[in-house]
Design a protein around this motif. Sequence first.
Motif, PDB file in Angstrom:
ATOM      1  N   VAL A 189       1.538   4.998  -0.220  1.00 36.69           N
ATOM      2  CA  VAL A 189       0.586   5.971   0.317  1.00 36.69           C
ATOM      3  C   VAL A 189      -0.713   5.929  -0.480  1.00 36.69           C
ATOM      4  O   VAL A 189      -1.815   5.935   0.084  1.00 36.69           O
ATOM      5  CB  VAL A 189       1.198   7.388   0.289  1.00 36.69           C
ATOM      6  CG1 VAL A 189       0.140   8.438   0.611  1.00 36.69           C
ATOM      7  CG2 VAL A 189       2.338   7.492   1.281  1.00 36.69           C
ATOM      8  N   SER A 190      -0.579   5.875  -1.811  1.00 37.50           N
ATOM      9  CA  SER A 190      -1.777   5.812  -2.653  1.00 37.50           C
ATOM     10  C   SER A 190      -2.620   4.577  -2.337  1.00 37.50           C
ATOM     11  O   SER A 190      -3.854   4.656  -2.252  1.00 37.50           O
ATOM     12  CB  SER A 190      -1.353   5.801  -4.125  1.00 37.50           C
ATOM     13  OG  SER A 190      -2.479   5.701  -4.967  1.00 37.50           O
ATOM     14  N   ALA A 191      -1.949   3.440  -2.132  1.00 37.57           N
ATOM     15  CA  ALA A 191      -2.691   2.214  -1.804  1.00 37.57           C
ATOM     16  C   ALA A 191      -3.382   2.318  -0.453  1.00 37.57           C
ATOM     17  O   ALA A 191      -4.530   1.901  -0.289  1.00 37.57           O
ATOM     18  CB  ALA A 191      -1.731   1.024  -1.829  1.00 37.57           C
ATOM     19  N   LEU A 192      -2.703   2.900   0.524  1.00 30.99           N
ATOM     20  CA  LEU A 192      -3.295   3.022   1.858  1.00 30.99           C
ATOM     21  C   LEU A 192      -4.454   4.016   1.887  1.00 30.99           C
ATOM     22  O   LEU A 192      -5.435   3.815   2.601  1.00 30.99           O
ATOM     23  CB  LEU A 192      -2.219   3.438   2.859  1.00 30.99           C
ATOM     24  CG  LEU A 192      -1.190   2.367   3.224  1.00 30.99           C
ATOM     25  CD1 LEU A 192      -0.064   2.964   4.066  1.00 30.99           C
ATOM     26  CD2 LEU A 192      -1.856   1.217   3.982  1.00 30.99           C
ATOM     27  N   LEU A 193      -4.330   5.100   1.105  1.00 27.26           N
ATOM     28  CA  LEU A 193      -5.402   6.098   1.096  1.00 27.26           C
ATOM     29  C   LEU A 193      -6.646   5.581   0.390  1.00 27.26           C
ATOM     30  O   LEU A 193      -7.740   6.130   0.576  1.00 27.26           O
ATOM     31  CB  LEU A 193      -4.918   7.387   0.419  1.00 27.26           C
ATOM     32  CG  LEU A 193      -3.788   8.133   1.124  1.00 27.26           C
ATOM     33  CD1 LEU A 193      -3.510   9.452   0.431  1.00 27.26           C
ATOM     34  CD2 LEU A 193      -4.099   8.359   2.591  1.00 27.26           C
ATOM     35  N   ASP A 194      -6.480   4.561  -0.421  1.00 25.66           N
ATOM     36  CA  ASP A 194      -7.641   3.921  -1.041  1.00 25.66           C
ATOM     37  C   ASP A 194      -8.018   2.629  -0.336  1.00 25.66           C
ATOM     38  O   ASP A 194      -8.912   1.916  -0.806  1.00 25.66           O
ATOM     39  CB  ASP A 194      -7.357   3.623  -2.513  1.00 25.66           C
ATOM     40  CG  ASP A 194      -7.589   4.838  -3.399  1.00 25.66           C
ATOM     41  OD1 ASP A 194      -8.604   5.522  -3.174  1.00 25.66           O
ATOM     42  OD2 ASP A 194      -6.748   5.104  -4.275  1.00 25.66           O
ATOM     43  N   GLY A 195      -7.319   2.325   0.761  1.00 29.86           N
ATOM     44  CA  GLY A 195      -7.565   1.066   1.460  1.00 29.86           C
ATOM     45  C   GLY A 195      -7.688   1.231   2.954  1.00 29.86           C
ATOM     46  O   GLY A 195      -8.642   1.846   3.458  1.00 29.86           O
ATOM     47  N   ALA A 196      -6.687   0.747   3.682  1.00 26.20           N
ATOM     48  CA  ALA A 196      -6.804   0.632   5.135  1.00 26.20           C
ATOM     49  C   ALA A 196      -6.945   1.965   5.843  1.00 26.20           C
ATOM     50  O   ALA A 196      -7.587   2.050   6.894  1.00 26.20           O
ATOM     51  CB  ALA A 196      -5.576  -0.119   5.680  1.00 26.20           C
ATOM     52  N   MET A 197      -6.342   3.046   5.317  1.00 29.37           N
ATOM     53  CA  MET A 197      -6.371   4.329   6.008  1.00 29.37           C
ATOM     54  C   MET A 197      -7.332   5.323   5.379  1.00 29.37           C
ATOM     55  O   MET A 197      -7.312   6.513   5.705  1.00 29.37           O
ATOM     56  CB  MET A 197      -4.957   4.934   6.042  1.00 29.37           C
ATOM     57  CG  MET A 197      -3.956   4.090   6.794  1.00 29.37           C
ATOM     58  SD  MET A 197      -2.344   4.881   6.971  1.00 29.37           S
ATOM     59  CE  MET A 197      -2.736   6.167   8.148  1.00 29.37           C
TER      60      MET A 197
END
Length: 353
Positions: A163-171
């Motif tokens: 989730v942390s990676a997605l919130l700083d990336g694709a989403m």
Amino acid sequence: MRLEKRQQTSPLALALAPIGAIAFTLAISSLLVLWAGAPVAPTWAALVRGGFGSVFAWTETLTRATPLILTGLAAAVAFKARLFNIGGEGQLYAGALAAVAVGGLHGGDGFAAPVPVLMVLMFLAAALAGALLLLGPALLKARLGVDEVVTTLLLNFIVLLGVSALLDGAMKDPTAMGWPQSVALQGELELGKLVAGTRLHTGLLGAAALALALWAVLKYSVFGFDVRALGANPRAAAFAGVPPLRTIVLVATLSGAIAGLAGAIEVAGRAGYVTLDMSPGYGYSGIVIAMLGALHPLALMAAAIFVAGVLVGADTMSRAIGVPTYIADVIVAASLISVLVATLLAQYRLRWK
């Protein structure tokens, strides 16, 4: 000293056990209040007033209780089949991400579909995400005997890192000024409010309806009998014709789906988008709710409201009296231990030799 099962358990003792447990919890917590240098009676009065003393307090309590009911149901249905699902927190976040992916990805444009269809797809995606997250550990348990407590617990951390990676990336929301949060749901996909000017939303009605439906399924259906039999004695259930693998898969699907729905309802009803602090541990608190409610889908709703009221009232208590809000966590934990011990003593007696 040993425990000896009573030949006949008194219904009155079982009914009074939670009352005695709550009284014991209040006594223990009162010592902590005195230790903090605060008066006991005004402290409890402030806590009750903050959680249940007004219409606004009730709406805040019920808003907090909604995800707790759902994560409690997810834990209860799994525990009944001896599938110890500790991964409710990760399944909740997986459901929330799936809901945002369907209803808000690409700057809020989402998919080209009518709003009712999009809302159904959003909740289905959330349920599917939660179910798939629990299905793997359930199959590992059923086929290889891998401890599901370890696998589901560790998956929580994996999901949160994802989730942390997605919130700083694709989403990541490009309009959030660098703050790590997902794009927001379309406004049409947000749940309606039950009381104007408050945060209480229709997700509460959905959670209550789901608890009632789950109670009926577990009590009156063949699937419910299979779940209860598998939880009581797996070997005897298999001998009686209950299919263990199929039952475990169905239970895992149902439990994970409910936890995923908790994430979708939290996003659509309150938050509007996903952040890393969206859940203050709802998935873990659901285990406490399930145990306080004795794994009964209807009883755990009362347990969820009690815990939510304590957590909400603790804020008022802290502001008015100056007592740390951590006492609320002590009350919840002590309540769980006290209820378990009181129920045990109602069914067993201590025999001295």
